[in-house]
Design a protein around this motif. Structure first.
Motif, PDB file in Angstrom:
ATOM      1  N   CYS A   1      -9.314  65.809  88.857  1.00  0.00           N
ATOM      2  CA  CYS A   1      -7.913  66.198  88.780  1.00  0.00           C
ATOM      3  C   CYS A   1      -7.537  66.355  87.313  1.00  0.00           C
ATOM      4  O   CYS A   1      -7.914  65.535  86.478  1.00  0.00           O
TER       5      CYS A   1
ATOM      6  N   MET B   1      -9.969  59.810  89.372  1.00  0.00           N
ATOM      7  CA  MET B   1      -9.970  60.910  90.335  1.00  0.00           C
ATOM      8  C   MET B   1     -10.911  62.000  89.810  1.00  0.00           C
ATOM      9  O   MET B   1     -10.511  63.049  89.306  1.00  0.00           O
TER      10      MET B   1
ATOM     11  N   VAL C   1       0.874  66.121  93.928  1.00  0.00           N
ATOM     12  CA  VAL C   1       0.130  67.371  93.803  1.00  0.00           C
ATOM     13  C   VAL C   1      -1.002  67.120  92.819  1.00  0.00           C
ATOM     14  O   VAL C   1      -0.932  66.213  91.992  1.00  0.00           O
ATOM     15  N   HIS C   2      -2.054  67.898  92.930  1.00  0.00           N
ATOM     16  CA  HIS C   2      -3.205  67.698  92.059  1.00  0.00           C
ATOM     17  C   HIS C   2      -3.734  69.040  91.545  1.00  0.00           C
ATOM     18  O   HIS C   2      -4.108  69.896  92.338  1.00  0.00           O
ATOM     19  N   PRO C   3      -3.793  69.201  90.245  1.00  0.00           N
ATOM     20  CA  PRO C   3      -4.492  70.358  89.680  1.00  0.00           C
ATOM     21  C   PRO C   3      -5.987  70.030  89.573  1.00  0.00           C
ATOM     22  O   PRO C   3      -6.419  69.367  88.637  1.00  0.00           O
TER      23      PRO C   3
ATOM     24  N   ASN D   1      -4.365  66.384  86.293  1.00  0.00           N
ATOM     25  CA  ASN D   1      -3.298  65.461  85.898  1.00  0.00           C
ATOM     26  C   ASN D   1      -4.071  64.351  85.196  1.00  0.00           C
ATOM     27  O   ASN D   1      -4.778  63.565  85.833  1.00  0.00           O
TER      28      ASN D   1
HETATM   29 CU    CU Z   1      -4.237  64.358  90.591  1.00  0.00          CU
END
Ligand code: CU
Length: 752
Positions: free
Chosen positions: A724, A734, A661-663, A726
């Motif tokens: 992202c 990213m 999952v990516h915030p 994370n």
């Molecule tokens: Cu991410």
């Protein structure tokens, strides 16, 4: 000068070996520490082993040393400090002298940056008091003739996560002795790099219509307390780059590596020195403020378009040094900045929306607000002295018994980083005393990767150590469990990170993803209980995403003690608040036109919408790259998309993989979700509904999820980023750069 390859100590091949460790499936060795499966059986001693933190033996003790710390408002810079700076020619209020690399006598009006953005590097493009657009064309009402000036020093400090004694344990949960030969003992301090040397850092209580000028100074070369500051994480040059997440802020005050690349390299007219060469060779951490350097960041308190509907409510500021953001945040660079609104939400429960809050005004532009409490969540691991140190930047697989009990970190590009101790405002298992009245609780996830699901529970038995329930390994994360928790669901959500919601939304529990904020009115007068626990019920043993759900995973984070006695509460009862529109809904945009929700939704498959897909992947020229967007790693010299100032459009943001999952965080202006997996928010995933009903700055992207968002780009020109949150993903590229160019200038979209 060292080559790029020499400076990055871990090769691409090492990374691939790391990846073979898989989804955090740890085996337990005879020595009691966890290593990835497939490694314990005799392969090379590798890498993604985590220490088991010592067990905090007396959690939730209701003693003065264990009360929840509540940061109080930072006060303005002393006038003597200000005049001394002015005497040195470092006037905070000089718009052309923003940082230590600027020459106030020569605002730059040429060079690549000027040609592209018509802005000077090292200058503020808009100042407090300048004419700025408003919806009705009337002058924007600035309060005061100058912003409030603050001084924040990046300083080495010591931090204790607990005042309790701790018992060293192994990953079986069994007692062991620490490398110093002792069993139960006091926990040593961890060294932090903090805003004014504290964690969390100072709280700035801001007010819309009044700017805040923050002079950030790097003092990380100093160690006046002579702390033992040996450790192996944090930007190697002790740099900082502070981002106010997510202010409507000009690039020069935004603290991010797209702007800072320009600021510190020749493209912007620098001098082609070794630092610029380093940055161009890929050492992006040098594009940040190094010891002895300073920068004045201006947070205008001006909502996008001067539009009340664009006002936000709860910022935080944190580090953004590229490649080391996670490490620097984890090392303490976290500050809180609620922003109030003089029209409806000014921290006084007698007026406006009457949200809980009793204001103490100091008459100097600063104030505190009682009953309005920020709660920053942060998880960490403490060194056991046994687990080898080695990651993308530091260590050779050695152990550090002398660092026992201090924060331990790995860059950990595969997944992310999760801790086994969860803290609130920097304290593990604290106690918060409240009165039987309404409170405004502002939650922030300041963790690197951890996602929480938060609830309030009562419990008769109280917290029991996970190891005493037979748990081992990753199941020890959180250290304690509630086995008989009964839910009490008083959550009346009033805001997320994009500001107030249109209306109150009642929740049973709520997810909190990295960097997101959620605000609630909680009425402790609605219960007769005396003790409640704030609990996390999301099991997440690796930084990839949550594990499958486990009803037994109920980790208490904080004890809330409700004191009886007379109370004064002038805030609006929840029943009244529910009848009120908290916020007028902001607009949607398609093709630079304001459109209604229905029209925006009808365009979600339009071919003109740019797509950004978050992907797993590598890059030939950077061994640290583990993540890509549209097949590309972060590239500070080549923005992925260029837009005109004042334009607005739909963007499609997609999670290209099923395993993570990516915030996803986009700087500059908040977006609105138009569609999530092809559905409008009102019909979509209930977990995200409250966020999706308003504005937000982080998209919670479930596996393989596609969202379409509406964005607008007002006020400023220059380079920004989206990435992202994370932070292990961000630090391994990213992220993409994007830019706003003046009205009418040529633009481009990402390749299809
Ligand atoms: Cu991410």
């Amino acid at each position: 000068m060292l080559s790029r390859a020499e400076k990055v100590k871990l090769s691409r091949r090492d990374m691939l070996k790391l990846s073979a460790g898989g989804a955090g499936l740890f085996a337990l060795t005879a020595s009691g520490f966890a290593v990835p499966r497939g490694v314990a059986s005799g392969g090379p001693v590798y890498l993604e082993a985590f220490p088991t933190s010592p067990l905090i033996t007396d959690p939730f003790r209701d003693i003065p040393e264990n009360q929840l710390p509540i940061p109080q408002a930072l006060r303005p810079m002393e006038s003597s400090v200000l005049s001394a700076l002015q005497a040195k020619g470092e006037d905070c209020y000089d718009p052309h002298h923003q940082d230590c690399h600027a020459d106030p006598t020569k605002p730059v009006t040429s060079g690549g940056y000027w040609d592209k953005y018509t802005q000077s590097l090292g200058s503020h493009q808009i100042c407090h008091g300048d004419p700025v657009p408003t919806p009705d064309g009337k002058p924007f009402q600035w309060v005061g003739d100058k912003p409030v000036a603050y001084q924040i020093k990046l300083q080495v400090g010591k931090h204790y996560f607990t005042s309790s004694q701790v018992q060293p344990i192994n990953s079986f949960g069994k007692n062991i002795v620490a490398p110093n030969g002792q069993g139960k003992q006091n926990l040593p301090y961890s060294v932090i790099h903090g805003f004014n040397g504290t964690f969390p850092g100072p709280r700035i209580n801001a007010m819309y219509h009044r700017g805040s000028m923050v002079r950030f100074e790097n003092h990380l070369d100093e160690n006046p307390m002579q702390l033992d500051r040996r450790s192996d994480f944090g930007a190697p040059n002790n740099a900082f780059l502070t981002h106010l997440h997510n202010g409507h802020t000009a690039p020069e005050s935004d603290g991010q590596p797209h702007y800072s690349f320009h600021r510190f390299t020749t493209l912007g007219g620098s001098d082609g020195d070794e630092r610029a060469n380093d940055i161009e060779a890929g050492l992006h951490y040098r594009a940040a403020w190094e010891p002895t350097e300073w920068v004045n960041q201006l947070y205008l308190g001006y909502p996008a378009g001067g539009d009340d509907r664009e006002k936000q409510s709860f910022f935080w500021f944190h580090d953004h040094v590229h490649g080391h953001t996670g490490a620097n945040v984890y090392k303490g660079m976290v500050g809180l900045m609620p922003i109030y609104d003089p029209k409806l939400d000014f921290g006084d429960e007698r007026y406006g929306l009457r949200l809980p809050g009793v204001k103490k005004d100091y008459g100097d532009g600063t104030f505190d607000v009682d009953y309005d409490i920020p709660l920053a969540l942060y998880d960490c691991r403490l060194d056991d002295g046994l687990t080898p140190h080695k990651d993308a930047h530091n260590g050779n697989g050695e152990t550090h018994p002398e660092w026992w009990g201090k924060t331990y970190f790995r860059h950990f590009p595969n997944h992310g980083f999760v801790g086994d101790i969860m803290t609130v405002n920097g304290t593990a298992y604290p106690v918060m005393h409240v009165k039987r009245r309404r409170y405004r609780l502002r939650f922030l996830d300041a963790s690197i990767s951890r996602i929480y699901n938060l609830q309030l529970m009562t419990s008769v038995k109280g917290p029991i150590a996970a190891r005493d329930l037979g748990y081992t390994g990753d199941e020890l994360q959180g250290q304690y469990r509630l086995t008989d928790g009964q839910k009490w669901a008083p959550w009346h959500q009033i805001a997320n990170e994009g500001g107030l919601l249109p209306q109150v939304v009642d929740r049973d529990s709520f997810e909190l993803w990295p960097a997101k904020r959620k605000e609630f009115v909680v009425d402790f007068g609605e219960t007769t209980d005396k003790v409640l626990y704030l609990v996390n019920t999301m099991k997440m043993t690796t930084g990839r995403m949550w594990d499958s759900s486990d009803s037994k995973y109920v980790v208490p984070l904080m004890k809330i003690v409700i004191d009886d006695g007379p109370v004064v509460d002038n805030s609006a009862p929840v029943s009244v608040l529910k009848k009120v529109v908290l916020r007028q809904t902001p607009d949607y945009y398609f093709n630079n036109q304001v459109v209604d929700q229905k029209t925006a939704f009808s365009k979600i498959d339009d071919k003109s919408i740019p797509t950004f897909e978050l992907q797993r992947g590598s890059a030939a020229d950077d061994p640290e790259t583990e993540w890509l967007i549209n097949g590309l790693q972060f590239e500070a010299t080549k923005p992925m998309i260029s837009v005109n100032r004042g334009s607005g459009s739909l963007w499609r943001v997609r999670n290209g993989g099923g395993g993570w999952v990516h915030p996803m965080h986009l700087h500059m202006e908040e977006h609105r979700i138009v569609a999530r997996n092809g559905k409008a928010p009102s019909t979509g995933d209930a977990r995200h509904y409250a966020d999706d009903s308003s504005k937000e700055d982080v998209i919670a992207l479930d596996p393989s999820e596609t969202t379409v968002i509406s964005r607008k780009f007002r006020t400023f020109t220059g380079p920004y980023v989206a990435h992202c949150h994370n932070l292990a993903h961000e630090d391994h590229n990213m992220m993409f750069g994007w830019e706003i160019v003046p009205e009418g200038a040529p633009t481009f979209k990402p390749r299809a």
